[in-house]
Design a protein around this motif. Structure first.
Motif, short mmCIF file in Angstrom:
data_model
loop_
_atom_site.label_atom_id
_atom_site.label_comp_id
_atom_site.label_asym_id
_atom_site.label_seq_id
_atom_site.Cartn_x
_atom_site.Cartn_y
_atom_site.Cartn_z
N VAL A 151 0.96 -1.32 -0.14
CA VAL A 151 0.47 0.09 0.03
C VAL A 151 0.68 1.08 0.39
O VAL A 151 0.59 1.86 -0.93
CB VAL A 151 -0.91 -0.20 1.70
CG1 VAL A 151 -2.20 1.54 1.35
CG2 VAL A 151 -2.09 -1.06 0.65
N LEU A 171 2.65 2.68 -2.93
CA LEU A 171 1.91 2.36 -4.49
C LEU A 171 1.96 3.83 -5.07
O LEU A 171 0.89 4.29 -4.21
CB LEU A 171 0.68 1.81 -4.26
CG LEU A 171 -0.04 0.38 -4.30
CD1 LEU A 171 -1.19 0.36 -4.35
CD2 LEU A 171 -0.03 0.09 -6.27
N ASN A 227 -8.52 -1.17 1.07
CA ASN A 227 -7.56 0.05 1.39
C ASN A 227 -7.86 1.27 0.35
O ASN A 227 -7.23 1.58 0.13
CB ASN A 227 -6.23 -0.37 1.05
CG ASN A 227 -5.93 -1.30 2.73
OD1 ASN A 227 -6.02 -2.50 1.91
ND2 ASN A 227 -5.69 -1.58 3.57
N GLU A 233 -7.75 5.08 1.43
CA GLU A 233 -6.41 5.29 2.10
C GLU A 233 -5.22 5.56 0.75
O GLU A 233 -4.85 6.41 0.33
CB GLU A 233 -5.81 4.35 2.31
CG GLU A 233 -4.68 4.41 3.06
CD GLU A 233 -3.71 3.06 3.77
OE1 GLU A 233 -2.35 3.95 4.20
OE2 GLU A 233 -4.15 2.30 4.23
N ILE A 234 -5.69 4.32 -0.26
CA ILE A 234 -5.13 4.51 -1.54
C ILE A 234 -5.80 5.51 -2.80
O ILE A 234 -4.97 6.48 -3.07
CB ILE A 234 -5.15 2.92 -2.01
CG1 ILE A 234 -4.25 1.90 -1.62
CG2 ILE A 234 -4.46 3.07 -3.51
CD1 ILE A 234 -4.62 0.79 -1.91
N ARG A 263 -4.65 8.89 -1.96
CA ARG A 263 -3.09 9.39 -1.74
C ARG A 263 -2.72 9.83 -3.10
O ARG A 263 -2.04 9.95 -3.05
CB ARG A 263 -2.07 8.52 -0.80
CG ARG A 263 -0.76 8.64 -0.76
CD ARG A 263 -0.16 7.90 0.39
NE ARG A 263 -0.17 6.47 0.46
CZ ARG A 263 0.57 5.77 -0.89
NH1 ARG A 263 0.96 6.52 -1.89
NH2 ARG A 263 -0.03 4.07 -0.83
N THR A 264 -3.26 8.93 -3.36
CA THR A 264 -2.67 8.38 -5.24
C THR A 264 -3.73 8.99 -6.32
O THR A 264 -3.34 9.30 -7.62
CB THR A 264 -2.99 7.31 -6.26
OG1 THR A 264 -4.01 6.30 -5.97
CG2 THR A 264 -1.70 6.35 -4.63
#
Length: 249
Positions: free
Chosen positions: A41, A44, A62, A65-66, A69-70
């Protein structure tokens, strides 16, 4: 011109397209059988799309969260997208009309390199913020047809039982890779999953959603036996947790 497919366990996959776009499907990377989940995670750096079949925690995983951030766009049905933004906090600007659809609809994404079609699944899709919160309506669960330009066409069944309309999937899309749940208890087991494969007639079948918990008793060996009983010609490909394979067009 290769497509890369990684299996993280349960129903979580990463697809890297020939153009280098990164897709996550049902991204529960920190599941009990993938020991490197937290590190993966964190590692990435680029994710373009996060596709979610239904709202249960072992499939949403997830994603939030991912996504935060991305800045990955959320690909889901209208009701699930609304639940994930309202209840779980997925950024609403990353869950707009471009990547939100519904059953039978096809989304053309990433300059049309990726097409996603929502198809039915027989399951549930309640979204829960945590164990102490009440379930929130998340619409009907889905399977996903993911067609890659210059690459294969995937059918991710999501969580489902066998149902006869699965035969309609291959009427509209020739399925190269069928990602099929076999775990039993919460989804179809090996026997019913083999019947599903017979209806869809993919080129290759990859089992998923098994072995994560003791209650998921379906195994690839039992699944293989059931495929052979039915003289199914599809290639059975059993992936290892964390394995990445290369797929041609």
């Amino acid at each position: 011109m290769e497509t890369h497919l990684t299996w993280y366990g349960q129903s979580a996959f990463k697809i890297i397209t020939p153009a280098g776009n990164v897709l996550l499907v049902d991204p529960w990377l920190t599941n009990p059988v993938f020991e490197k989940g937290k590190d993966e995670v964190a590692a990435l750096k680029r994710v373009d799309l996060i596709l979610v079949t239904h709202g249960h925690s072992d499939h949403v995983g997830n994603a939030v969260e991912i996504g935060k951030r991305t800045r990955a766009k959320l690909v889901a049905t209208y009701d699930l997208s609304a639940a994930m933004t309202t209840v779980l906090g997925y950024p609403s600007e990353l869950a707009d009309t471009d990547t939100t659809g519904h059953f039978g609809g096809t989304l053309k994404l990433l300059e049309s390199e990726v097409s996603v079609t929502f198809v039915p699944a027989w399951h549930g899709t309640a979204v829960e913020k945590d164990e102490n919160s009440p379930p929130y309506y998340g619409g009907n669960p889905s399977g996903l047809i993911v067609a890659i330009r210059g690459g294969p066409t995937f059918y991710h069944t999501g969580d489902t039982d066998l149902f006869s309309d699965m035969a309609l999937v291959s009427r509209f899309n020739k399925i190269d890779i069928m990602l099929v749940c076999i775990g039993d208890h919460f989804t179809m087991g090996p026997e019913r999953a083999a019947d599903a494969v017979k209806l869809v007639a993919p080129r290759t079948v990859i089992p998923m959603h098994y072995g994560t918990f003791p209650v998921l008793t379906g195994t690839p060996k039992a699944f293989e036996r059931e495929l052979k009983k039915r003289n199914i010609k599809a290639e059975l490909l059993v992936m290892k947790i964390g394995e990445t394979i290369k797929l041609s067009e």
